[in-house]
Design an enzyme around this catalytic site. Sequence first.
Site, mmCIF file in Angstrom:
data_model
loop_
_atom_site.group_PDB
_atom_site.id
_atom_site.type_symbol
_atom_site.label_atom_id
_atom_site.label_comp_id
_atom_site.label_asym_id
_atom_site.label_seq_id
_atom_site.Cartn_x
_atom_site.Cartn_y
_atom_site.Cartn_z
ATOM 1 N N HIS A 88 -29.663 24.064 57.622
ATOM 2 C CA HIS A 88 -28.231 23.765 57.390
ATOM 3 C C HIS A 88 -27.361 24.772 58.169
ATOM 4 O O HIS A 88 -26.659 25.596 57.579
ATOM 5 C CB HIS A 88 -27.958 23.864 55.881
ATOM 6 C CG HIS A 88 -26.661 23.259 55.437
ATOM 7 N ND1 HIS A 88 -25.436 23.672 55.900
ATOM 8 C CD2 HIS A 88 -26.399 22.264 54.557
ATOM 9 C CE1 HIS A 88 -24.481 22.963 55.321
ATOM 10 N NE2 HIS A 88 -25.033 22.098 54.520
ATOM 11 N N GLU A 95 -26.352 20.408 61.640
ATOM 12 C CA GLU A 95 -27.611 20.693 60.946
ATOM 13 C C GLU A 95 -28.730 19.806 61.491
ATOM 14 O O GLU A 95 -28.462 18.692 61.972
ATOM 15 C CB GLU A 95 -27.412 20.422 59.452
ATOM 16 C CG GLU A 95 -26.220 21.163 58.862
ATOM 17 C CD GLU A 95 -25.617 20.463 57.655
ATOM 18 O OE1 GLU A 95 -24.385 20.391 57.565
ATOM 19 O OE2 GLU A 95 -26.398 19.986 56.804
HETATM 20 O O1 TA6 Z 1 -23.528 19.555 55.272
HETATM 21 C C1 TA6 Z 1 -23.646 18.411 54.558
HETATM 22 C C2 TA6 Z 1 -23.436 18.675 53.076
HETATM 23 O O2 TA6 Z 1 -24.355 17.914 52.329
HETATM 24 C C3 TA6 Z 1 -21.991 18.351 52.694
HETATM 25 O O3 TA6 Z 1 -21.916 17.136 51.985
HETATM 26 C C4 TA6 Z 1 -21.550 19.557 51.852
HETATM 27 O O4 TA6 Z 1 -21.877 19.352 50.486
HETATM 28 C C5 TA6 Z 1 -22.378 20.667 52.494
HETATM 29 O O5 TA6 Z 1 -23.652 20.064 52.716
HETATM 30 C C6 TA6 Z 1 -22.415 21.951 51.722
HETATM 31 O O6 TA6 Z 1 -23.294 21.861 50.663
HETATM 32 P P1 TA6 Z 1 -23.421 23.143 49.672
HETATM 33 O O7 TA6 Z 1 -24.303 22.686 48.564
HETATM 34 O O8 TA6 Z 1 -24.009 24.266 50.472
HETATM 35 O O9 TA6 Z 1 -22.009 23.445 49.244
#
Ligand code: TA6
Length: 304
Positions: free
Chosen positions: A174, A279
């Site tokens: 991520h 990501e």
């Molecule tokens: O990057 C995609 C995602 O799934 C978004 O929908 C947003 O929720 C982000 O990840 C951040 O997730 P987190 O759980 O780290 O706040």
Amino acid sequence: MQHIFKNLNGKIKINHLYFEQLGQTAGCEGQPVLRIENRHCRAVIAYQGAQVLQFQRHNHAPLLWLSPLSNFTPKHAIRGGVPLCFPWFGKHPTESKVPSHGFARNMPWLLQSVTESEQDHTLIFTLKDNDETRSIWPHAFNAMLEIRLGELLNLDFSIVNVDQNPFDFTFAFHSYFAIEHIARTQILGLENAPFLDQLKPENGFSQMESTPIRINQETDRIYQCNRGNYKIVQDHLNQHILIQSSNCPNVIVWNPWVEKTSKLGDMSADSWQNMLCVESGRIMDVITLDVGQTINFHLTLSSV
Ligand code: TA6
């Protein structure tokens, strides 16, 4: 000449590596991290989640974005760097009470070794199933992340099924990138790739764009794309970010923009302007790993 240091945990002090507690304040334990500086780069890696928090090649701007408002207390997801989403991406498909993006990024990993060579440092972190993981996800696994720190940031993530039965999972790196300003940034390499807009999931993978991506609103897209080579280009900077991946058929592009950022307690109001997630992983087609089987995912990040 290679120096190999084994089974390092807790405080260590070897050349170029320094053990620190990030975010430690009175009453707040903070996150144990390793700070590394070698001939090519400086980096900070948290033991929790084996999460690369910072990476900067000498004479280059920082590659990764890390929110200064991150919650550095243990077991809390750190907002920035390269969190590992395992054994699921996003919200759990059925369990609302378990952490989004899986548990791997919230767990302490073991630093198995540090290898120091003329060119780079290679760190190997591992995470095995334990009572806590099995209470959330009842499977036996060995996870390993190899982090190579040189002119490039190389990440190799592998999972071995050491259970009695096959198991299913999804995975993603991520990655949070530091950018000068989102309005002056474009992403190359995803042209004509079908994407799912997570803000309008009812449309499915029906959309694609023929031009490089420019972001001017909250954006949360999952691309189907196996090209494995992507570039973040900034209009006013000569420095570009290169993303190379293998075995990662999905690319997720996320920027929370104004309103979503205001709802995230660990991001300052304007920070959406200076960060961009691109990501890499496999999140749409669930991975079924047979007993004894291993699967590897690779990511190389660099600034040029
Ligand atoms: O990057 C995609 C995602 O799934 C978004 O929908 C947003 O929720 C982000 O990840 C951040 O997730 P987190 O759980 O780290 O706040």
